[in-house]
Design a protein around this motif. Sequence first.
Motif, short mmCIF file in Angstrom:
data_model
loop_
_atom_site.label_atom_id
_atom_site.label_comp_id
_atom_site.label_asym_id
_atom_site.label_seq_id
_atom_site.Cartn_x
_atom_site.Cartn_y
_atom_site.Cartn_z
N GLY A 42 8.20 12.39 -7.60
CA GLY A 42 8.76 11.35 -6.74
C GLY A 42 7.92 10.09 -6.77
N MET A 43 6.61 10.23 -6.72
CA MET A 43 5.74 9.06 -6.74
C MET A 43 5.77 8.37 -8.10
N GLN A 44 5.90 9.15 -9.16
CA GLN A 44 6.04 8.53 -10.49
C GLN A 44 7.31 7.69 -10.56
N LEU A 45 8.39 8.18 -9.96
CA LEU A 45 9.63 7.41 -9.93
C LEU A 45 9.45 6.10 -9.18
N ILE A 46 8.78 6.15 -8.03
CA ILE A 46 8.55 4.94 -7.24
C ILE A 46 7.72 3.93 -8.03
N GLU A 47 6.72 4.42 -8.76
CA GLU A 47 5.86 3.51 -9.52
C GLU A 47 6.64 2.78 -10.62
N GLU A 65 7.91 0.96 -2.53
CA GLU A 65 6.71 1.74 -2.22
C GLU A 65 7.11 2.90 -1.33
N ALA A 66 6.31 3.96 -1.32
CA ALA A 66 6.67 5.14 -0.53
C ALA A 66 5.43 5.88 -0.06
N GLN A 67 5.60 6.58 1.05
CA GLN A 67 4.58 7.50 1.56
C GLN A 67 5.29 8.78 1.97
N LEU A 68 4.73 9.92 1.57
CA LEU A 68 5.32 11.22 1.87
C LEU A 68 4.27 12.12 2.50
N VAL A 69 4.66 12.80 3.58
CA VAL A 69 3.77 13.74 4.26
C VAL A 69 4.40 15.12 4.16
N GLN A 95 1.13 8.81 -1.53
CA GLN A 95 1.64 7.45 -1.38
C GLN A 95 1.53 6.69 -2.70
N SER A 96 2.43 5.75 -2.87
CA SER A 96 2.44 4.95 -4.08
C SER A 96 1.27 3.98 -4.08
N SER A 97 0.97 3.43 -5.25
CA SER A 97 -0.24 2.60 -5.40
C SER A 97 -0.19 1.33 -4.57
N GLY A 98 1.00 0.82 -4.27
CA GLY A 98 1.08 -0.42 -3.52
C GLY A 98 1.32 -0.24 -2.03
N TRP A 99 1.30 1.01 -1.55
CA TRP A 99 1.59 1.25 -0.14
C TRP A 99 0.60 0.53 0.78
N SER A 100 -0.67 0.58 0.44
CA SER A 100 -1.69 -0.02 1.30
C SER A 100 -1.49 -1.52 1.47
N SER A 101 -0.86 -2.17 0.49
CA SER A 101 -0.62 -3.62 0.58
C SER A 101 0.42 -3.97 1.65
N LEU A 102 1.18 -2.97 2.09
CA LEU A 102 2.19 -3.20 3.12
C LEU A 102 1.61 -3.14 4.52
N LEU A 103 0.41 -2.57 4.68
CA LEU A 103 -0.16 -2.34 6.00
C LEU A 103 -0.64 -3.64 6.61
#
Length: 360
Positions: free
Chosen positions: A321-326, A332-336, A344-352
């Motif tokens: 799933g994360m490979q697809l998002i990349e 961007e995505a985060q999964l728990v 989480q995808s590589s760009g998730w932190s940029s959204l915070l």
Amino acid sequence: MSSAVRNFYPIRKAFRLSPLVMALALISPFHANAAEQSEKIEQSEQIATQTHRFHRDHILGTSLDVVVQGASKQDAKRAVDAIQKEISQLDQVLSTWRDDSEISQLNREHQISASSELYDVVAACEQWRSATCGGFDARLGQLTQLWEQSNQVQRLDDNTQESLLRQLQTQSIELNPVTKQIKTASAIKIAPDAYAKGYVIDRALLAAKQAVPHLQGILIDIGGDMRVWGQSPQQAGWKVGVQDPNERFDNVAPTQVLNLKDQAVAFSGQGYRGFADQSHLLNPHTGQPIKNVEQCVVVGQCAADSDALATALTAMPAHEGMQLIEQLVGYEAQLVATDGTRYQSSGWSSLLDANQPKTM
């Protein structure tokens, strides 16, 4: 259901006349006109900082929240009226809960000359089914009904379930882009909710902007999935709180705050409870309710695709799933997972939000 907590802090700008305008008002023979011009400018400044909030219940089986920025109260109301009208019209097309909807007719007759809206949604669902290797599948309407009818039964009859899954995997949907004809096999009942709600949100935003072209910003939230556009009350961006998936109460402070601009956010996972107190999401590969993902959040360019991706990622292996998002631009995505593992995808932190407060 995981909640998205939003907090908005309107900023009021004090208006001051420049020395030049003040001088003109005193010495010009047209000082009355100058005063009128200044008053109009001040009124425009006041409207630009106005924020209006609306809440409506019983919308698509959940609630609707709208925030309108930079418009008069009358114009904001007109935008919300346009949103509700668009939602109502699309509900008559896409709701599987209505016997008189267009999609219900398709599921009964299995062949229809579709409206452009229904055709676009079904075609997009089939494209996402292919792109996610079956992680997203809108063909599961009949299987979903069987789970609903089973009520408190934890498992369906294995033979029935496996037979239906085989049919869904081998049968096809015929789509004619010229005539808008849709033809489905007998075992297929389209249930596009995981794409259609986002599609409705996107269309509602467009309807609001068309009804009031001078809007400066808007947020549309239907049951936790949302789309934001333009200037926010905070001006720096729209603040969207992501609650811890283990918290079931709305008054708990979010663990993360996203700072969004012209983006959509969609939630999925076990937080959405359904039949037999299990996730309403079915794994298209097994036919069983999804149990290994507690929460998935996707941020993207439009609500429809974000909605589909959030659903697909709950059924796909996390790394796939994360490979697809990349591979997707602007998503961007985060999964728990239920065991607490976070992906989480590589760009998730940029959204915070860099200025996230400890409590909100």
